[in-house]
Design an enzyme around this catalytic site. Structure first.
Site, PDB file in Angstrom:
ATOM      1  N   SER A 184       0.742  -1.395   0.093  1.00  0.00           N
ATOM      2  CA  SER A 184      -0.122  -0.031  -0.021  1.00  0.00           C
ATOM      3  C   SER A 184       0.839   1.268   0.202  1.00  0.00           C
ATOM      4  CB  SER A 184      -1.066   0.039   1.261  1.00  0.00           C
ATOM      5  OG  SER A 184      -0.325  -0.376   2.420  1.00  0.00           O
ATOM      6  N   HIS A 212      -5.658  -3.588  -2.678  1.00  0.00           N
ATOM      7  CA  HIS A 212      -5.523  -2.826  -3.572  1.00  0.00           C
ATOM      8  C   HIS A 212      -5.314  -3.574  -4.940  1.00  0.00           C
ATOM      9  CE1 HIS A 212      -4.546   0.660  -1.264  1.00  0.00           C
ATOM     10  NE2 HIS A 212      -4.315   0.112  -0.425  1.00  0.00           N
ATOM     11  N   LYS A 243     -12.300   0.611  -0.894  1.00  0.00           N
ATOM     12  CA  LYS A 243     -11.298   1.296  -2.125  1.00  0.00           C
ATOM     13  C   LYS A 243     -12.051   1.087  -3.304  1.00  0.00           C
ATOM     14  CE  LYS A 243      -7.636   1.194   1.040  1.00  0.00           C
ATOM     15  NZ  LYS A 243      -6.949   0.151   1.752  1.00  0.00           N
TER      16      LYS A 243
HETATM   17  C1  PLP Z   1      -6.873   0.239   3.350  1.00  0.00           C
HETATM   18  C2  PLP Z   1      -6.294  -1.137   3.720  1.00  0.00           C
HETATM   19  C3  PLP Z   1      -6.718  -2.133   4.846  1.00  0.00           C
HETATM   20  C4  PLP Z   1      -7.950  -1.436   5.542  1.00  0.00           C
HETATM   21  O1  PLP Z   1      -8.976  -1.546   4.773  1.00  0.00           O
HETATM   22  P1  PLP Z   1     -10.139  -0.503   5.286  1.00  0.00           P
HETATM   23  O2  PLP Z   1     -11.339  -0.995   4.579  1.00  0.00           O
HETATM   24  O3  PLP Z   1      -9.881   1.003   4.834  1.00  0.00           O
HETATM   25  O4  PLP Z   1     -10.496  -0.681   7.052  1.00  0.00           O
HETATM   26  C5  PLP Z   1      -6.308  -3.248   4.508  1.00  0.00           C
HETATM   27  N1  PLP Z   1      -5.260  -3.535   4.003  1.00  0.00           N
HETATM   28  C6  PLP Z   1      -4.632  -2.876   3.079  1.00  0.00           C
HETATM   29  C7  PLP Z   1      -3.531  -3.294   2.506  1.00  0.00           C
HETATM   30  C8  PLP Z   1      -5.114  -1.532   2.923  1.00  0.00           C
HETATM   31  O5  PLP Z   1      -4.368  -0.629   1.924  1.00  0.00           O
END
Ligand code: PLP
Length: 395
Positions: A184, A212, A243
């Site tokens: 990320s 992602h 996302k």
């Molecule tokens: C954003 C993210 C999360 C957390 O997800 P949310 O739905 O925002 O709580 C978990 N793992 C990764 C790799 C992320 O980028």
């Protein structure tokens, strides 16, 4: 002074200092959203910090599904899933995710963060070993710590390091390997073929965080297995609904027996209320839209190529990114703040990431490109980045 009070004051001082220097870019409300163009502080800016990679936020079909669920069921549920908090919509969302990920079943939790926390801590305990890539997301790290399993890490994407960790593990311990599909902060992709092979060889369960990856990787956006042309390489497919999927929540997909186990053991599932109806319906509709509007994934991949290629041609260091998450390496924290300020003055809403979120000396802008960006938007942004980069000495 009470050490708790000391910590509170130290952080408040740091925030005040950064604000005074004019380098505080966080917690800024976006007043209007118009695709990649947002209004903040009364000013229209081009967003390069969003997660709606496929441009699905505000999609009419998804919004309509949410509105229909809201009208029918109201704003909340009757509590936890396992008691009175399950609606047909929750089962349908889980079936949709299982189908999308080509697995037998799925479980949905109230956020992606909570998904990692609850899943890892439900799977492993005191006598087990959990093995992580050093750059894994914070929510995975927190899940490992909560689990009380032996927590070991290997150098980022270093397969020899992973193998050593597997060899060093107590042969009687349960072994779980957890990695991000797309990292990320760096935007690079895990070496899944090798991770999966090693997990099979050493009898470890493999969980992959596709926050992602789903909607991004693979020709049709089905994620990291599609990217590598693999099947059944993973035991637990974790993802988020916040996302590319414009809702909130997280999920794990996998074999029915794993999902049944999690639905009765994962504490954040058993002891926390279910997803609200509107968000559940929106998430389900989003998976359908990704499969119906296949042009979105193609357009995203084209934009990634345009954007990354343009930055590299201008001499920026983007590490090994091959995804919509593009680090623009600046060096010291201060230089990243200066770069962010120059870009914001140029009309780009882009944010700096500094230590401890990333290693010292690798402070960066974290620029996210999406389907909402037109070719003109990308050209405009590249110009701003180039001017800012030259002005602050990044290139
Ligand atoms: C954003 C993210 C999360 C957390 O997800 P949310 O739905 O925002 O709580 C978990 N793992 C990764 C790799 C992320 O980028």
């Amino acid at each position: 002074m009470n050490p708790i009070q000391q910590r509170i004051e130290a952080m408040n001082e740091r925030v005040a200092q950064v604000k005074e220097a004019g380098w505080y870019f966080y917690l800024q409300p976006l007043e209007e959203l118009d695709g990649a163009w947002v209004t903040t502080g009364g000013r229209r800016m081009l967003l390069f910090a969003g997660y709606s990679y496929l441009g699905l936020l505000g999609h009419p079909k998804i919004t309509a599904a949410a509105q229909e669920a809201l009208a029918r069921y109201g704003t909340g549920t009757q509590g936890v899933r396992i008691l009175a908090g399950t609606l047909p919509l929750h089962d349908e969302l889980e079936e949709t995710i299982a189908r999308f990920k080509k697995t037998e079943a799925a479980i949905v939790y109230s956020s992606g963060y909570v998904t990692n926390l609850a899943t890892v801590s439900a799977l492993v305990g005191r006598n087990d070993v959990v093995i992580c890539d050093k750059y894994n997301h914070a929510s995975i790290v927190d899940g490992c710590l909560l689990s009380q399993a032996k927590f070991v890490r290997f150098r980022h994407n270093d397969m020899a390091g992973l193998e050593r960790r597997l060899q060093q593990a107590d042969p009687n311990a349960g072994k779980l390997v957890v990695v991000d599909a797309v990292f990320s902060m760096d935007g690079d992709v895990i070496n899944l073929p090798e991770v999966s092979r090693l997990c099979r060889e050493y009898d470890a369960l493999l969980m992959v965080d596709e926050a992602h990856s789903v909607g991004v990787l693979g020709e049709t956006g089905h994620g990291i297995e599609e990217h590598f042309g693999l099947n059944n390489a993973i035991d637990l497919y974790m993802g988020t609904l916040s996302k590319p999927i414009p809702s909130v929540g997280g999920y794990v997909a996998g074999k029915q027996e794993i999902i049944t186990y999690l639905k009765h053991v994962a504490r954040a599932f058993v002891f926390s209320a279910s997803l609200p109806p509107a968000q559940t319906a929106a998430a389900k509709a989003s998976f359908e839209v990704i499969e119906e509007e296949t042009w979105r994934v193609k357009m995203l991949q084209r934009n990634v190529e345009l954007f990354l290629g343009g930055l590299k041609a201008r001499g920026f260091n983007t590490l090994n990114s091959e995804t919509p998450i593009v680090p623009i390496i600046c060096g010291e924290d201060e230089r990243a703040f200066q770069m962010a300020k120059a870009c914001q003055e140029g009309g780009l809403f882009v944010l700096p990431v500094v230590s401890p979120a990333v290693p010292v000396g690798l402070a960066r802008l974290r620029a996210n490109v999406t389907v909402d960006h037109s070719e003109e938007d990308i050209a405009y942004a590249l110009d701003v980045f180039e001017r800012a980069g030259k002005a602050v000495g990044v290139i």
